[in-house]
Design a protein around this motif. Sequence first.
Motif, PDB file in Angstrom:
ATOM      1  N   ALA A 114       4.081  30.687   2.742  1.00 33.95           N
ATOM      2  CA  ALA A 114       5.319  31.262   3.290  1.00 33.95           C
ATOM      3  C   ALA A 114       5.611  30.797   4.713  1.00 33.95           C
ATOM      4  N   LEU A 115       6.908  30.667   4.982  1.00 33.80           N
ATOM      5  CA  LEU A 115       7.431  30.524   6.345  1.00 33.80           C
ATOM      6  C   LEU A 115       8.437  31.633   6.554  1.00 33.80           C
ATOM      7  N   ILE A 116       8.184  32.475   7.551  1.00 34.51           N
ATOM      8  CA  ILE A 116       9.107  33.563   7.876  1.00 34.51           C
ATOM      9  C   ILE A 116       9.660  33.300   9.265  1.00 34.51           C
ATOM     10  N   VAL A 117      10.963  33.086   9.349  1.00 33.81           N
ATOM     11  CA  VAL A 117      11.644  32.836  10.619  1.00 33.81           C
ATOM     12  C   VAL A 117      12.339  34.115  11.053  1.00 33.81           C
ATOM     13  N   THR A 118      12.078  34.550  12.284  1.00 29.33           N
ATOM     14  CA  THR A 118      12.725  35.750  12.810  1.00 29.33           C
ATOM     15  C   THR A 118      13.478  35.410  14.086  1.00 29.33           C
ATOM     16  N   ALA A 119      14.338  36.337  14.502  1.00 31.76           N
ATOM     17  CA  ALA A 119      15.137  36.171  15.724  1.00 31.76           C
ATOM     18  C   ALA A 119      14.790  37.285  16.703  1.00 31.76           C
ATOM     19  N   GLU A 120      14.617  36.917  17.958  1.00 32.05           N
ATOM     20  CA  GLU A 120      14.208  37.883  18.971  1.00 32.05           C
ATOM     21  C   GLU A 120      15.136  39.088  19.028  1.00 32.05           C
ATOM     22  N   ASP A 175      17.186  40.708  16.909  1.00 32.09           N
ATOM     23  CA  ASP A 175      17.609  41.085  15.559  1.00 32.09           C
ATOM     24  C   ASP A 175      16.987  42.430  15.215  1.00 32.09           C
ATOM     25  N   PRO A 176      17.778  43.400  14.770  1.00 30.73           N
ATOM     26  CA  PRO A 176      17.187  44.676  14.334  1.00 30.73           C
ATOM     27  C   PRO A 176      16.149  44.494  13.224  1.00 30.73           C
ATOM     28  N   LEU A 177      16.276  43.441  12.422  1.00 32.82           N
ATOM     29  CA  LEU A 177      15.373  43.217  11.294  1.00 32.82           C
ATOM     30  C   LEU A 177      14.136  42.407  11.660  1.00 32.82           C
ATOM     31  N   ARG A 178      13.998  42.082  12.925  1.00 37.48           N
ATOM     32  CA  ARG A 178      12.894  41.202  13.367  1.00 37.48           C
ATOM     33  C   ARG A 178      11.522  41.706  12.921  1.00 37.48           C
ATOM     34  N   ASP A 179      11.241  42.967  13.170  1.00 38.48           N
ATOM     35  CA  ASP A 179       9.879  43.461  12.987  1.00 38.48           C
ATOM     36  C   ASP A 179       9.467  43.570  11.532  1.00 38.48           C
ATOM     37  N   GLU A 180      10.415  43.844  10.627  1.00 36.81           N
ATOM     38  CA  GLU A 180      10.019  43.920   9.222  1.00 36.81           C
ATOM     39  C   GLU A 180       9.687  42.537   8.684  1.00 36.81           C
ATOM     40  N   GLY A 198      -4.327  37.136   2.099  1.00 32.76           N
ATOM     41  CA  GLY A 198      -4.895  35.829   1.818  1.00 32.76           C
ATOM     42  C   GLY A 198      -3.880  34.729   1.569  1.00 32.76           C
ATOM     43  N   VAL A 199      -2.603  35.016   1.831  1.00 35.81           N
ATOM     44  CA  VAL A 199      -1.551  34.012   1.655  1.00 35.81           C
ATOM     45  C   VAL A 199      -1.417  33.198   2.937  1.00 35.81           C
ATOM     46  N   ASN A 200      -1.248  31.890   2.789  1.00 33.72           N
ATOM     47  CA  ASN A 200      -1.002  31.014   3.936  1.00 33.72           C
ATOM     48  C   ASN A 200       0.425  31.258   4.421  1.00 33.72           C
ATOM     49  N   ALA A 201       0.583  32.033   5.494  1.00 35.28           N
ATOM     50  CA  ALA A 201       1.910  32.434   5.972  1.00 35.28           C
ATOM     51  C   ALA A 201       2.068  32.114   7.451  1.00 35.28           C
ATOM     52  N   THR A 202       3.199  31.524   7.789  1.00 31.98           N
ATOM     53  CA  THR A 202       3.549  31.214   9.175  1.00 31.98           C
ATOM     54  C   THR A 202       4.730  32.069   9.586  1.00 31.98           C
ATOM     55  N   VAL A 203       4.624  32.732  10.735  1.00 33.54           N
ATOM     56  CA  VAL A 203       5.729  33.507  11.290  1.00 33.54           C
ATOM     57  C   VAL A 203       6.213  32.797  12.549  1.00 33.54           C
ATOM     58  N   SER A 204       7.502  32.512  12.607  1.00 33.26           N
ATOM     59  CA  SER A 204       8.074  31.768  13.720  1.00 33.26           C
ATOM     60  C   SER A 204       9.261  32.531  14.292  1.00 33.26           C
ATOM     61  N   ARG A 205       9.094  33.055  15.502  1.00 34.90           N
ATOM     62  CA  ARG A 205      10.191  33.798  16.151  1.00 34.90           C
ATOM     63  C   ARG A 205      10.992  32.868  17.058  1.00 34.90           C
ATOM     64  N   TYR A 206      12.320  32.937  16.944  1.00 33.67           N
ATOM     65  CA  TYR A 206      13.202  32.141  17.786  1.00 33.67           C
ATOM     66  C   TYR A 206      13.723  33.019  18.917  1.00 33.67           C
ATOM     67  N   ASP A 207      13.201  32.756  20.114  1.00 35.30           N
ATOM     68  CA  ASP A 207      13.619  33.523  21.282  1.00 35.30           C
ATOM     69  C   ASP A 207      15.064  33.200  21.644  1.00 35.30           C
ATOM     70  N   GLY A 208      15.781  34.212  22.113  1.00 35.60           N
ATOM     71  CA  GLY A 208      17.170  34.039  22.498  1.00 35.60           C
ATOM     72  C   GLY A 208      18.140  34.044  21.346  1.00 35.60           C
ATOM     73  N   ALA A 209      17.618  34.162  20.126  1.00 39.29           N
ATOM     74  CA  ALA A 209      18.473  34.113  18.933  1.00 39.29           C
ATOM     75  C   ALA A 209      18.764  35.518  18.421  1.00 39.29           C
ATOM     76  N   ASN A 210      19.820  35.618  17.614  1.00 44.41           N
ATOM     77  CA  ASN A 210      20.168  36.885  16.980  1.00 44.41           C
ATOM     78  C   ASN A 210      20.194  36.713  15.468  1.00 44.41           C
ATOM     79  N   HIS A 211      20.389  37.816  14.765  1.00 44.82           N
ATOM     80  CA  HIS A 211      20.480  37.765  13.315  1.00 44.82           C
ATOM     81  C   HIS A 211      21.648  36.851  12.919  1.00 44.82           C
TER      82      HIS A 211
END
Length: 307
Positions: A243-249, A251-256, A268-281
């Motif tokens: 998985a790749l999960i992209v979030t926005a700094e 964004d109300p939905l960021r934390d979920e 045990g899943v290979n998962a990457t979380v990538s937050r984009y600072d300065g971005a919105n939903h």
Amino acid sequence: MTIHPKIAEFLKSLPEPDGSPLDPVAMRAGENAQVPPVADRLPIHDVREATAATSSGDVPVRIYTPAEAESYGVLVYFHGGAFFSGSLETHDHIARSLAKETGLEVVAVDFRLAPEHEFPAGLEDCYRVVRWVAENSGELKWDGRTLAIAGDSSGGNFVAAVVAKARDDGFDRITHQILYYPSLDLDFDVDRYPSLRENAEGYGLETGILEPFNAFYFESGADRSDPLVSPIKREDLSGLPTALIVTAEHDPLRDEGELYGKRLQEAGVNATVSRYDGANHGFVQHFSWIPEFQRVFTETAEFLRRS
């Protein structure tokens, strides 16, 4: 960091909500009216309309081929829009960018929308198209290796639900899941995640509008306690695709989204979380032309190559 100045400038130009009821037909028309003409879109080797003949009926799809080749990895894409809006047209530029950057053939799904269609119509369309890809490798020139699925916002919700359905059904051909600022918990308790309060107002998507926006989905029969509606409620996340999960700094939905990534890792899943600072939903749909955010497509391509 603060919201990107280009986004802040756009947000200031938005009219204040007048409190009138949401009209899905009018909102869809307004979105489609803003779509640029084909001549102004990112050029792609070939774009064609097709029909996926599935066990639940015919589903319209749009296929983006990045270059001439004997075979392709395939990425199936589900657009966002709170389950009631969005279309192949409003998200066409995302599909084009994904095809260009990843080199994969992209199949965008024109799934049925709420509230006109009862749950799980849209979700079922998405799932059946993924299976259709695997079952029609000759027609699509699928290489039999990479079969990724991606979606933004509510489309990310469908991604998480589809990989869960696939695992439960013993369908193991999905290789990657890519979720852009996903909506994964439709129980909008403002105390559930800090980002629902931190980003409640002033960043485009506001916490107070989440319930009204998703009401069309609930009206169609979706139960927010069902893990296929709120995928983060699924207890067992083991055995799911990389998985790749992209979030926005901002964004109300960021934390979920970030919690989903953490829970995948713990399972045990290979998962990457990538937050984009300065971005919105919605930044992938609306602001990927900003250089700092354009790299989301490059990051997606790198994720697919390395995993």
